[in-house]
Design an enzyme around this catalytic site. Structure first.
Site, PDB file in Angstrom:
ATOM      1  N   ALA A  59       7.371  -4.699   4.889  1.00 40.21           N
ATOM      2  CA  ALA A  59       7.244  -5.443   6.142  1.00 40.21           C
ATOM      3  C   ALA A  59       5.988  -6.297   6.077  1.00 40.21           C
ATOM      4  O   ALA A  59       5.112  -6.069   5.241  1.00 40.21           O
ATOM      5  CB  ALA A  59       7.153  -4.494   7.338  1.00 40.21           C
ATOM      6  N   LYS A  96      -5.340  -5.463   0.432  1.00 40.20           N
ATOM      7  CA  LYS A  96      -4.914  -5.809   1.788  1.00 40.20           C
ATOM      8  C   LYS A  96      -5.876  -6.724   2.546  1.00 40.20           C
ATOM      9  O   LYS A  96      -5.553  -7.196   3.641  1.00 40.20           O
ATOM     10  CB  LYS A  96      -4.668  -4.540   2.606  1.00 40.20           C
ATOM     11  CG  LYS A  96      -3.485  -3.729   2.134  1.00 40.20           C
ATOM     12  CD  LYS A  96      -3.144  -2.605   3.090  1.00 40.20           C
ATOM     13  CE  LYS A  96      -2.646  -3.117   4.426  1.00 40.20           C
ATOM     14  NZ  LYS A  96      -2.213  -2.026   5.320  1.00 40.20           N
ATOM     15  N   TYR A 123      -6.914  -5.173  22.163  1.00 40.15           N
ATOM     16  CA  TYR A 123      -7.381  -4.113  21.264  1.00 40.15           C
ATOM     17  C   TYR A 123      -7.002  -2.721  21.798  1.00 40.15           C
ATOM     18  O   TYR A 123      -7.115  -2.443  22.999  1.00 40.15           O
ATOM     19  CB  TYR A 123      -8.895  -4.211  21.113  1.00 40.15           C
ATOM     20  CG  TYR A 123      -9.473  -3.328  20.023  1.00 40.15           C
ATOM     21  CD1 TYR A 123      -9.262  -3.617  18.694  1.00 40.15           C
ATOM     22  CD2 TYR A 123     -10.225  -2.199  20.347  1.00 40.15           C
ATOM     23  CE1 TYR A 123      -9.784  -2.813  17.695  1.00 40.15           C
ATOM     24  CE2 TYR A 123     -10.762  -1.386  19.361  1.00 40.15           C
ATOM     25  CZ  TYR A 123     -10.533  -1.705  18.047  1.00 40.15           C
ATOM     26  OH  TYR A 123     -11.057  -0.900  17.062  1.00 40.15           O
ATOM     27  N   LYS A 130       8.541  -4.131  14.830  1.00 41.68           N
ATOM     28  CA  LYS A 130       8.812  -2.777  14.346  1.00 41.68           C
ATOM     29  C   LYS A 130       9.656  -1.981  15.343  1.00 41.68           C
ATOM     30  O   LYS A 130      10.554  -1.210  14.962  1.00 41.68           O
ATOM     31  CB  LYS A 130       7.496  -2.045  14.060  1.00 41.68           C
ATOM     32  CG  LYS A 130       6.617  -2.706  13.008  1.00 41.68           C
ATOM     33  CD  LYS A 130       7.296  -2.801  11.659  1.00 41.68           C
ATOM     34  CE  LYS A 130       7.290  -1.484  10.915  1.00 41.68           C
ATOM     35  NZ  LYS A 130       7.827  -1.633   9.539  1.00 41.68           N
ATOM     36  N   LYS A 142      -8.219  -8.348   5.005  1.00 45.13           N
ATOM     37  CA  LYS A 142      -8.645  -8.051   6.376  1.00 45.13           C
ATOM     38  C   LYS A 142      -7.798  -6.968   7.029  1.00 45.13           C
ATOM     39  O   LYS A 142      -8.191  -6.413   8.065  1.00 45.13           O
ATOM     40  CB  LYS A 142      -8.590  -9.321   7.226  1.00 45.13           C
ATOM     41  CG  LYS A 142      -7.195  -9.870   7.451  1.00 45.13           C
ATOM     42  CD  LYS A 142      -7.203 -11.125   8.305  1.00 45.13           C
ATOM     43  CE  LYS A 142      -5.792 -11.646   8.541  1.00 45.13           C
ATOM     44  NZ  LYS A 142      -5.771 -12.847   9.406  1.00 45.13           N
ATOM     45  N   TYR A 185       3.765  -7.957  15.908  1.00 43.65           N
ATOM     46  CA  TYR A 185       4.044  -6.946  14.890  1.00 43.65           C
ATOM     47  C   TYR A 185       4.676  -5.699  15.521  1.00 43.65           C
ATOM     48  O   TYR A 185       5.712  -5.198  15.055  1.00 43.65           O
ATOM     49  CB  TYR A 185       2.753  -6.569  14.158  1.00 43.65           C
ATOM     50  CG  TYR A 185       2.888  -5.332  13.308  1.00 43.65           C
ATOM     51  CD1 TYR A 185       3.533  -5.385  12.074  1.00 43.65           C
ATOM     52  CD2 TYR A 185       2.390  -4.098  13.738  1.00 43.65           C
ATOM     53  CE1 TYR A 185       3.670  -4.247  11.296  1.00 43.65           C
ATOM     54  CE2 TYR A 185       2.518  -2.961  12.957  1.00 43.65           C
ATOM     55  CZ  TYR A 185       3.171  -3.038  11.743  1.00 43.65           C
ATOM     56  OH  TYR A 185       3.313  -1.904  10.984  1.00 43.65           O
ATOM     57  N   PHE A 227       0.819  -1.214   0.000  1.00 45.48           N
ATOM     58  CA  PHE A 227       0.000   0.000   0.000  1.00 45.48           C
ATOM     59  C   PHE A 227       0.853   1.265   0.000  1.00 45.48           C
ATOM     60  O   PHE A 227       0.822   2.081  -0.936  1.00 45.48           O
ATOM     61  CB  PHE A 227      -0.918  -0.080   1.227  1.00 45.48           C
ATOM     62  CG  PHE A 227      -1.767   1.118   1.514  1.00 45.48           C
ATOM     63  CD1 PHE A 227      -2.216   1.962   0.517  1.00 45.48           C
ATOM     64  CD2 PHE A 227      -2.165   1.377   2.820  1.00 45.48           C
ATOM     65  CE1 PHE A 227      -3.021   3.049   0.801  1.00 45.48           C
ATOM     66  CE2 PHE A 227      -2.967   2.451   3.114  1.00 45.48           C
ATOM     67  CZ  PHE A 227      -3.391   3.294   2.111  1.00 45.48           C
ATOM     68  N   ILE A 228       1.658   1.444   1.019  1.00 43.58           N
ATOM     69  CA  ILE A 228       2.423   2.685   1.172  1.00 43.58           C
ATOM     70  C   ILE A 228       3.629   2.701   0.235  1.00 43.58           C
ATOM     71  O   ILE A 228       3.942   3.724  -0.388  1.00 43.58           O
ATOM     72  CB  ILE A 228       2.842   2.875   2.639  1.00 43.58           C
ATOM     73  CG1 ILE A 228       1.590   3.074   3.512  1.00 43.58           C
ATOM     74  CG2 ILE A 228       3.796   4.057   2.788  1.00 43.58           C
ATOM     75  CD1 ILE A 228       1.860   3.028   4.992  1.00 43.58           C
ATOM     76  N   GLY A 234     -18.506   1.425  22.060  1.00 45.03           N
ATOM     77  CA  GLY A 234     -17.710   2.074  23.094  1.00 45.03           C
ATOM     78  C   GLY A 234     -16.991   3.308  22.601  1.00 45.03           C
ATOM     79  O   GLY A 234     -17.080   3.692  21.434  1.00 45.03           O
ATOM     80  N   PHE A 263     -17.016  -1.953  16.553  1.00 43.06           N
ATOM     81  CA  PHE A 263     -16.987  -2.258  17.973  1.00 43.06           C
ATOM     82  C   PHE A 263     -17.661  -1.119  18.736  1.00 43.06           C
ATOM     83  O   PHE A 263     -17.465   0.063  18.393  1.00 43.06           O
ATOM     84  CB  PHE A 263     -15.550  -2.413  18.472  1.00 43.06           C
ATOM     85  CG  PHE A 263     -14.878  -3.673  18.013  1.00 43.06           C
ATOM     86  CD1 PHE A 263     -15.600  -4.815  17.707  1.00 43.06           C
ATOM     87  CD2 PHE A 263     -13.494  -3.720  17.894  1.00 43.06           C
ATOM     88  CE1 PHE A 263     -14.975  -5.978  17.296  1.00 43.06           C
ATOM     89  CE2 PHE A 263     -12.848  -4.879  17.482  1.00 43.06           C
ATOM     90  CZ  PHE A 263     -13.600  -6.009  17.180  1.00 43.06           C
TER      91      PHE A 263
END
Length: 263
Positions: free
Chosen positions: A60, A148, A229, A118, A150, A114, A13-14, A169, A167
């Site tokens: 990555a 990409k 999360y 990094k 998910k 991950y 993507f980037i 909240g 989600f």
């Protein structure tokens, strides 16, 4: 004067977006793909580093759910060390695509493999290279992420679904448009050293993001939210690069993104 750069991760993507920007201004680019044969061709890799004007290390594994430590650390840490060692040997500048995942829940302890991969690479690069700029990206979205799956942004996933479940909240993220990420990379190559946040500096809700994409939404049950999360991310404006600032808020980025996807 046109320059000669190395860039990794151009299938992603980037990386693809930065590659396009470099080529559009006439720079020459040597691409290192996520391919072991290319990474392990020591002579070719060293020759390219020796002759380049700088390195954009973007490639990555970006799947934050991957639990295979060996796979994650090989691609995100071991190969980064190899590139950084060559940059040190030939005194080349590195612009490294780091991550806000390094912050974890604000305590500087990553929540997943991950994030650790990094953070370790970032720390090694800072020690190994005299000229090293790490960019900690926040939640990136925009054109070019269609492959990409998910790991695509909620903006894209919601658009493709036509409606979306969020989600519940008080969850807010710093959503940064990919054009600002590209601008940050090009600007970082003019600096010598440092670790910088790349975001808007303003946390916004997923509801605002999805509404910006003109998509209806509903909510999941709270009990399916993973323990690891992140409920809140926000770039620190005091940690922006000198001379760089974002130009897209969610309202601007989603408008442009809709126009792109609608085509």
């Amino acid at each position: 004067m046109n320059k000669n750069f190395i860039i990794t991760g151009t299938e992603g993507f980037i990386g693809k977006a930065v590659l396009k920007a470099l080529k559009s201004r006439g720079d020459c680019v040597y691409q290192i793909h996520q391919d072991k044969n290319q990474w392990e061709n020591d002579l070719e890799l060293e020759n390219q580093v020796k002759d380049c004007d700088g390195i954009f290390h973007i490639g990555a594994i970006s799947d934050t759910t991957l639990q295979d430590c060996n796979e994650m650390l090989y691609w995100n840490y071991t190969l980064s060390k190899k590139l950084f060692n060559l940059a040190r040997k030939y005194n080349k500048k590195v612009v490294y695509s780091s991550s806000a995942a390094n912050y974890g829940n604000g305590n500087g302890i990553p929540n997943n493999i991950y994030g650790w991969s990094k953070l370790l690479a970032e720390e090694y690069g800072l020690k190994a290279c005299e000229k090293f700029v790490a960019l900690r990206y926040f939640n990136v979205y925009g054109p070019g992420e269609e492959h990409k799956g998910k790991m695509a942004s909620v903006a894209y996933q919601a658009y493709k679904a036509g409606n979306f479940k969020l989600f519940p909240g008080d969850i807010k993220r710093d959503f940064v448009y990919v054009t600002d990420i590209v601008r940050a990379n090009l600007h970082a190559m003019t600096l010598e050293r440092g670790v910088f946040d790349v975001g808007t500096g303003e946390a916004e809700t997923f509801e605002e993001l999805v509404r910006g994409m003109r998509i209806n939404y509903d909510f999941h049950s709270k009990d399916i939210i993973p323990n690891w999360y992140q409920y809140f991310t926000q770039a620190n404006k005091d940690k922006f690069m000198p001379g760089w600032f974002p130009i897209y808020r969610v309202v601007d980025g989603t408008k442009e993104y809709r126009q792109y996807l609608n085509k």
